[in-house]
Motif scaffolding. Sequence first.
Motif, short mmCIF file in Angstrom:
data_model
loop_
_atom_site.label_atom_id
_atom_site.label_comp_id
_atom_site.label_asym_id
_atom_site.label_seq_id
_atom_site.Cartn_x
_atom_site.Cartn_y
_atom_site.Cartn_z
N THR A 7 93.30 32.63 69.77
CA THR A 7 94.38 31.84 69.19
C THR A 7 95.72 32.29 69.76
O THR A 7 95.88 33.43 70.19
CB THR A 7 94.41 31.94 67.66
N LEU A 55 99.50 26.44 63.52
CA LEU A 55 98.90 27.39 62.59
C LEU A 55 99.79 27.70 61.39
O LEU A 55 99.39 28.47 60.51
CB LEU A 55 98.54 28.68 63.32
N ILE A 61 95.16 24.10 60.36
CA ILE A 61 94.22 25.23 60.47
C ILE A 61 92.81 24.76 60.14
O ILE A 61 91.84 25.10 60.83
CB ILE A 61 94.63 26.38 59.53
N HIS A 79 91.96 36.74 66.90
CA HIS A 79 93.08 36.17 66.15
C HIS A 79 94.37 36.79 66.70
O HIS A 79 94.92 37.74 66.14
CB HIS A 79 92.92 36.46 64.65
N VAL A 92 101.01 32.10 59.69
CA VAL A 92 100.38 32.33 60.99
C VAL A 92 99.68 33.68 61.04
O VAL A 92 98.56 33.80 61.55
CB VAL A 92 101.41 32.21 62.13
N CYS A 96 96.26 32.09 58.37
CA CYS A 96 95.43 31.46 59.41
C CYS A 96 94.16 32.26 59.71
O CYS A 96 93.07 31.68 59.70
CB CYS A 96 96.25 31.24 60.67
#
Length: 248
Positions: A7, A55, A61, A79, A92, A96
């Motif tokens: 991500t 996000l 999400i 992540h 975020v 997320c």
Amino acid sequence: MSLVLVTGASGGLGLATATALADAGHDVVLHARDASRVTDKSFLSRMRDVVYADLADLDEIVGLARQANRIGRFDAVIHNAGVLNGPEVFAVNIVCPYVLTVLMTPPERSIVLSSSMHMSGSTDLDAVDFSRPGNRSRPYEDSKLYVTAFALALAGRRTDSLAHAVDPGWVPTRMGGRAAPDSLEEGHRTQEWLATADESEISPRSGGYWYHRRPRQPHPAARSAQFQRELMDKLEAHTGFALTAGTV
């Protein structure tokens, strides 16, 4: 060869991580906020897929989790996405990773990016409002403490998989600034290794807090069962999603 989602990979550490994994022969799914964030399109052909989502938006999400599940079960999710300040910090940096973990088909490995600054995070969860991080004096530090505790809690709840937190160091990215003293290469090497190395090479197997491929001791609260439980309860109440054991 591993299937890995990274991500926040349109630039900085995320892009360095994604491209290094792809160069090593892994199938990488790169996430970016939107297509405009990917200013250099040349590397996209090396990715297995590219997915887009903001996000900071819970609905997006959820949509990202659905996109990921359509691709298949991931060997690892890194992540990496993070925000240093502003109203999106909690969304975020901690909400997320939590929501993706709840809604995605459980990967074999989950790696979250922490920070040495998590050591200054507040352990007072009573007043936490995940929708209003601006009310906190150190929202970034708090978010990194929370995501570190989340990773270690996940290691305890999903013992059939691996979960780790990584301090990448203070590296010269857009977030870190040009004067950052740590190595950009070292900043992404640990999460790549944790995502793809043979389990026998990783000790502790799960529940580690890492800096440059060496385990370190995190903030004591991150290992506290009570703190982890309170945090998970807060995240469940905020999002409406509950984390299960997650075996497949």
